[in-house]
Design a protein around this motif. Structure first.
Motif: not given
Length: 344
Positions: A288-300, A302-312
């Protein structure tokens, strides 16, 4: 002894210089000093660190609203590491892919004529504080850098804090590449539990799509490091994705999810979240889910390689997590590489 002391101080000074932030007042602790433009306001209520942040708001009109700053690039710099924390509220999708909340840069020559533009971050919708980081090579004819924080002909609210630009020498860049290459082995998550947990593996896709669920391809021609990356492609506005489930180690309180993403002509679907995405789901022992789904990032777009990081923070009762990479009812192509997870 005196000579040794002088040498020690010199080494420390050189190291500090190498990590010096070229952006003046990037944390907006001195109000909006050093930034050009009169469209931003200071926020002492909503900030990531320190005492303040910069906020740009536009309710109607979808005009270009930005503040910027020009800095000189050190002569020995071959690349610049750009980073910053950004938060958004209701940023609307515009007519063009670049009509978003923006953290952009422009390389300039000695006469401050533009040479090359690059996007560090492109934001739509409503997001909590997210950290963006990107390393960009310096063109040979560039001697200055213009940093732009903007609403790119769109409506909404965007908040900036801790904006940094760090010059990187050739030796430093080589060392960074070596350290990244050393991480190319399958990712293992250590645990003190007596029962070995399921581990997130093959986050660099060097073993194809092994360990991941779903149907997708890998690319041996377009990748961040190593020899391969994951490729998700869709010409229709359907869900196209891969996922992997792993256990949360015992006695940890937070999870940090990081990865490199690249996009090619991703078109948003009906909803703001219908983009390329990197998400995480948390569940307990009963699935069972313990929370709603969490987003690290959304991408739309055309982009070059980009580093994403997020702490929950880990929700109470969480035993497992599911990493999801997808075109979430969006069309286009999403590349992913070097997906990593760490705990505290």
């Amino acid at each position: 002894m005196k000579k040794i002391f002088i040498l020690f101080v010199l080494v420390i000074g050189m190291n500090c210089f190498a990590q010096k932030n070229m952006v003046a007042n990037g944390g907006f602790e001195m109000e909006l000093n050093n930034w050009r433009g009169d469209v931003a306001q200071l926020s002492t209520f909503d900030k990531k660190a320190g005492k303040a942040s910069a906020i740009i708001t536009q309710y109607t009109g979808a005009e270009w609203k930005a503040i910027d700053q020009i800095v000189s690039i050190p002569k020995n710099a071959v690349a610049i590491e750009l980073s910053g924390w950004i938060k958004s509220d209701g940023i609307e999708k515009g007519k063009n892919a670049w009509n978003t909340g923006k953290f952009d840069i422009e390389f300039l020559n000695a006469g401050e004529k533009g040479i090359q533009n690059e996007s560090v971050a492109s934001i739509l919708g409503t997001t909590s504080w997210m950290f963006y980081k990107k390393i960009i090579n310096v063109p040979t004819s560039a001697s200055k850098l213009r940093i732009m924080l903007a609403l790119g002909q769109t409506n909404g609210t965007i908040v900036f804090d801790e904006i940094k630009a760090i010059a990187i020498s050739q030796d430093e860049l080589t060392k960074m590449h070596e350290e990244e290459n050393a991480k190319r082995n399958p990712i293992a998550i250590s645990s003190t539990s007596t029962n070995k947990p399921m581990e997130l593996t093959n986050g660099n896709f060097e073993n194809g799509t092994n360990s991941w669920r779903g149907t997708a391809a890998t690319s041996s021609t377009i990748f961040k490091e190593g020899k391969a990356s994951l490729v998700l492609n869709s010409t229709t506005f359907d869900w196209t994705g891969m996922d992997q489930i792993a256990d949360v180690p015992e006695n940890v309180n937070s999870i940090t999810i990081s990865g490199w993403l690249k996009s090619d002509n991703i078109k948003q679907g009906r909803e703001i979240w219908n983009n390329g995405l990197l998400n995480v789901e948390f569940t307990g022992n009963d699935n069972q889910k313990t929370s709603d789904d969490q987003s690290v990032t959304f991408v739309t777009g055309t982009t070059d390689w980009t580093f994403y990081t997020k702490t929950f923070p880990l929700p109470k009762g969480t035993k497992k997590y599911r990493i999801m990479l997808a075109l979430g009812f969006a069309s286009g192509t999403l590349y992913a590489d070097d997906i990593t997870v760490s705990f505290k």
